[in-house]
Write a protein that holds these residues in place. Structure first.
Motif, PDB file in Angstrom:
ATOM      1  N   LEU A 180       0.826  -1.208   0.000  1.00  0.00           N
ATOM      2  CA  LEU A 180       0.000   0.000   0.000  1.00  0.00           C
ATOM      3  C   LEU A 180       0.860   1.257   0.000  1.00  0.00           C
ATOM      4  N   ALA A 181       0.372   2.264  -0.716  1.00  0.00           N
ATOM      5  CA  ALA A 181       1.027   3.567  -0.769  1.00  0.00           C
ATOM      6  C   ALA A 181       0.201   4.565   0.043  1.00  0.00           C
ATOM      7  N   PRO A 182       0.776   5.729   0.422  1.00  0.00           N
ATOM      8  CA  PRO A 182       0.003   6.729   1.156  1.00  0.00           C
ATOM      9  C   PRO A 182      -1.282   7.092   0.414  1.00  0.00           C
ATOM     10  N   GLY A 183      -2.391   7.081   1.148  1.00  0.00           N
ATOM     11  CA  GLY A 183      -3.690   7.379   0.561  1.00  0.00           C
ATOM     12  C   GLY A 183      -4.445   6.163   0.086  1.00  0.00           C
ATOM     13  N   ASP A 184      -3.791   5.017  -0.019  1.00  0.00           N
ATOM     14  CA  ASP A 184      -4.470   3.800  -0.460  1.00  0.00           C
ATOM     15  C   ASP A 184      -5.467   3.339   0.600  1.00  0.00           C
ATOM     16  N   LEU A 185      -6.689   3.119   0.176  1.00  0.00           N
ATOM     17  CA  LEU A 185      -7.759   2.664   1.054  1.00  0.00           C
ATOM     18  C   LEU A 185      -8.283   1.321   0.555  1.00  0.00           C
ATOM     19  N   ILE A 186      -8.261   0.312   1.393  1.00  0.00           N
ATOM     20  CA  ILE A 186      -8.862  -0.976   1.045  1.00  0.00           C
ATOM     21  C   ILE A 186     -10.373  -0.800   1.030  1.00  0.00           C
ATOM     22  N   THR A 187     -11.013  -1.156  -0.078  1.00  0.00           N
ATOM     23  CA  THR A 187     -12.471  -0.998  -0.190  1.00  0.00           C
ATOM     24  C   THR A 187     -13.207  -2.327  -0.035  1.00  0.00           C
ATOM     25  N   HIS A 188     -12.610  -3.416  -0.534  1.00  0.00           N
ATOM     26  CA  HIS A 188     -13.251  -4.721  -0.409  1.00  0.00           C
ATOM     27  C   HIS A 188     -12.272  -5.831  -0.740  1.00  0.00           C
ATOM     28  N   VAL A 189     -12.708  -7.035  -0.473  1.00  0.00           N
ATOM     29  CA  VAL A 189     -11.948  -8.243  -0.791  1.00  0.00           C
ATOM     30  C   VAL A 189     -12.855  -9.145  -1.617  1.00  0.00           C
ATOM     31  N   THR A 190     -12.310  -9.792  -2.638  1.00  0.00           N
ATOM     32  CA  THR A 190     -13.080 -10.783  -3.386  1.00  0.00           C
ATOM     33  C   THR A 190     -12.412 -12.150  -3.246  1.00  0.00           C
ATOM     34  N   ILE A 191     -13.241 -13.178  -3.211  1.00  0.00           N
ATOM     35  CA  ILE A 191     -12.765 -14.557  -3.119  1.00  0.00           C
ATOM     36  C   ILE A 191     -13.374 -15.337  -4.278  1.00  0.00           C
ATOM     37  N   PRO A 192     -12.565 -16.050  -5.035  1.00  0.00           N
ATOM     38  CA  PRO A 192     -13.119 -16.812  -6.163  1.00  0.00           C
ATOM     39  C   PRO A 192     -13.881 -18.042  -5.686  1.00  0.00           C
ATOM     40  N   ALA A 193     -14.698 -18.568  -6.564  1.00  0.00           N
ATOM     41  CA  ALA A 193     -15.418 -19.806  -6.259  1.00  0.00           C
ATOM     42  C   ALA A 193     -14.433 -20.956  -6.127  1.00  0.00           C
ATOM     43  N   LEU A 194     -14.741 -21.900  -5.253  1.00  0.00           N
ATOM     44  CA  LEU A 194     -13.931 -23.100  -5.096  1.00  0.00           C
ATOM     45  C   LEU A 194     -14.427 -24.193  -6.043  1.00  0.00           C
ATOM     46  N   PRO A 195     -13.591 -25.168  -6.348  1.00  0.00           N
ATOM     47  CA  PRO A 195     -14.051 -26.285  -7.188  1.00  0.00           C
ATOM     48  C   PRO A 195     -15.214 -27.022  -6.527  1.00  0.00           C
ATOM     49  N   ASP A 196     -16.065 -27.598  -7.322  1.00  0.00           N
ATOM     50  CA  ASP A 196     -17.192 -28.372  -6.788  1.00  0.00           C
ATOM     51  C   ASP A 196     -16.672 -29.477  -5.865  1.00  0.00           C
ATOM     52  N   GLY A 197     -17.282 -29.554  -4.701  1.00  0.00           N
ATOM     53  CA  GLY A 197     -16.898 -30.603  -3.761  1.00  0.00           C
ATOM     54  C   GLY A 197     -15.698 -30.286  -2.903  1.00  0.00           C
ATOM     55  N   ALA A 198     -15.112 -29.117  -3.055  1.00  0.00           N
ATOM     56  CA  ALA A 198     -13.955 -28.755  -2.237  1.00  0.00           C
ATOM     57  C   ALA A 198     -14.380 -28.583  -0.780  1.00  0.00           C
ATOM     58  N   LYS A 199     -13.512 -28.984   0.133  1.00  0.00           N
ATOM     59  CA  LYS A 199     -13.744 -28.855   1.566  1.00  0.00           C
ATOM     60  C   LYS A 199     -12.628 -28.010   2.173  1.00  0.00           C
ATOM     61  N   SER A 200     -12.951 -27.332   3.273  1.00  0.00           N
ATOM     62  CA  SER A 200     -11.938 -26.480   3.892  1.00  0.00           C
ATOM     63  C   SER A 200     -12.015 -26.535   5.404  1.00  0.00           C
ATOM     64  N   VAL A 201     -10.857 -26.316   6.033  1.00  0.00           N
ATOM     65  CA  VAL A 201     -10.737 -26.395   7.488  1.00  0.00           C
ATOM     66  C   VAL A 201      -9.701 -25.384   7.962  1.00  0.00           C
ATOM     67  N   TYR A 202      -9.949 -24.799   9.132  1.00  0.00           N
ATOM     68  CA  TYR A 202      -8.928 -23.987   9.808  1.00  0.00           C
ATOM     69  C   TYR A 202      -8.643 -24.616  11.160  1.00  0.00           C
ATOM     70  N   LEU A 203      -7.383 -24.923  11.408  1.00  0.00           N
ATOM     71  CA  LEU A 203      -6.957 -25.511  12.677  1.00  0.00           C
ATOM     72  C   LEU A 203      -5.942 -24.588  13.323  1.00  0.00           C
ATOM     73  N   LYS A 204      -6.184 -24.252  14.586  1.00  0.00           N
ATOM     74  CA  LYS A 204      -5.325 -23.310  15.303  1.00  0.00           C
ATOM     75  C   LYS A 204      -4.819 -23.954  16.591  1.00  0.00           C
ATOM     76  N   LEU A 205      -3.511 -23.960  16.768  1.00  0.00           N
ATOM     77  CA  LEU A 205      -2.889 -24.484  17.978  1.00  0.00           C
ATOM     78  C   LEU A 205      -2.319 -23.314  18.773  1.00  0.00           C
ATOM     79  N   ARG A 206      -2.607 -23.285  20.074  1.00  0.00           N
ATOM     80  CA  ARG A 206      -2.242 -22.141  20.901  1.00  0.00           C
ATOM     81  C   ARG A 206      -2.045 -22.578  22.342  1.00  0.00           C
ATOM     82  N   ASP A 207      -1.569 -21.667  23.170  1.00  0.00           N
ATOM     83  CA  ASP A 207      -1.263 -22.004  24.560  1.00  0.00           C
ATOM     84  C   ASP A 207      -2.514 -22.249  25.387  1.00  0.00           C
ATOM     85  N   ARG A 208      -3.594 -21.557  25.059  1.00  0.00           N
ATOM     86  CA  ARG A 208      -4.852 -21.787  25.762  1.00  0.00           C
ATOM     87  C   ARG A 208      -5.974 -21.855  24.740  1.00  0.00           C
TER      88      ARG A 208
END
Length: 334
Positions: free
Chosen positions: A212-240
């Motif tokens: 980013l440069a001075p004055g740059d403002l994030i307006t939105h994020v786009t995410i493409p479609a996933l392949p048919d049947g795709a599965k997703s997971v987020y796993l987080k390991l932490r102290d507590r």
């Protein structure tokens, strides 16, 4: 906390002009956009950030989550984390993103924090947060005491002799696995930046975290479609179990066809100076059977080249186990 002037623009164009054209910006004093303020205000209280002017962008209406033609999604920069995580479109198409957001912070913080703000979330390195210490990210050229100091929580991938600070975000690990695009409006017009090109490795200039440069403002994020049947997971390991930053995390997107992996995206958090995508792990998975042995081989590839410090060597094995187990969870859904 230092005193500051609050500016309230009525449009994206006004917001960009207010930051890029600010007299204090031209004099070298910081000017910052503010929305939820869950990160920025913390650092202002610690005098790590000392903006002379804040540009309040909450009235710009960039807070919608919308389906796109072709199956993708558009998430406004001011969409609150809670709204994104609980949105039916996100839960149905991109559960990895919902899970990542819900794994971080308290409900109260998620109710305020925004998508755009999270993209710019600052490190939790104790030396960056404490102005009594040197820090190349906060004060270029002053040194990095973390390299020989308290570095248990810090990065093992993408580091340099100038900085080993970890990117702390959960959201951005998921967005990296989903190959999101960050849309920006600035003084020179609009730009669409693939998230893989959005973050900058510390190298010799750790104070520069994004393109980013001075004055740059994030307006939105786009995410493409996933392949048919795709599965997703987020796993987080932490102290507590809650309200803690990741020691290691993994965002996985897979598609299994005929018992073999036909699509794979692997990103890691807690171990990189930026949200860390592993093309090596993805290459190791494609065309292979969905077995624990192959998952472990992919995890080994993901951590190849890791450079542990004096206190965080355990992260290498922890991250390998995190990736292996996350792949197991994702492919079990197939």
């Amino acid at each position: 906390m230092h005193t500051f002037e609050l500016i309230t623009p009525a449009s994206v164009t006004e917001a960009v002009k207010a930051q890029a054209g600010s007299p204090t910006a031209q004099q070298g004093a910081p000017v910052r956009f503010i929305a939820g303020g869950t990160n920025l205000v913390d650092f202002m209280k610690l005098n790590v950030e000392t903006p002379r002017q804040l540009v309040d962008i909450n009235r710009l209406g960039l807070d919608r989550v919308e389906a796109l033609p072709g199956g993708g999604v558009k998430i406004g920069a001011l969409a609150r984390n809670t709204d994104v995580a609980q949105h039916e479109l996100i839960k149905a198409r991109y559960p990895v993103l919902s899970e990542a957001i819900l794994s971080g912070a308290t409900v109260q913080l998620r109710n305020l924090a925004t998508t755009g703000g999270n993209l710019l979330q600052k490190t939790r390195c104790v030396y960056y947060r404490d102005t009594a210490f040197a820090c190349n990210k906060r004060n270029p050229g002053s040194g990095c005491p973390a390299i020989e100091g308290h570095n248990r929580m810090l990065a093992v991938l993408g580091t340099s002799e100038h900085c080993i600070a970890t990117n702390p975000s959960d959201q951005n690990v998921a967005l990296t696995a989903l190959e999101a695009t960050v849309h920006v409006t600035g003084a020179k017009g609009e730009r669409a930046i693939p998230i893989a090109e959005f973050y900058v490795l510390p190298g010799a200039t750790p104070e520069r975290e994004t393109v980013l440069a001075p004055g740059d403002l994030i307006t939105h994020v786009t995410i493409p479609a996933l392949p048919d049947g795709a599965k997703s997971v987020y796993l987080k390991l932490r102290d507590r179990a809650s309200y803690e930053f990741a020691l290691a995390s993994a965002a996985i997107v897979t598609q299994v066809s005929g018992g073999r992996i036909s699509f794979a995206r692997v990103a890691m958090g807690g171990v990189g100076t930026v949200p860390w995508r592993s093309h090596e792990a993805e290459k190791a998975l494609l065309g292979k059977a969905a077995t624990r042995e192959n998952f472990r081989a992919a995890a080994e590839a993901a951590l190849h080249g890791a450079k542990p410090q004096t206190q965080n060597g355990f992260k290498v094995e922890l991250a390998k186990r995190c990736v292996t187990h996350a792949l197991t969870l994702a492919t079990k859904q197939a």
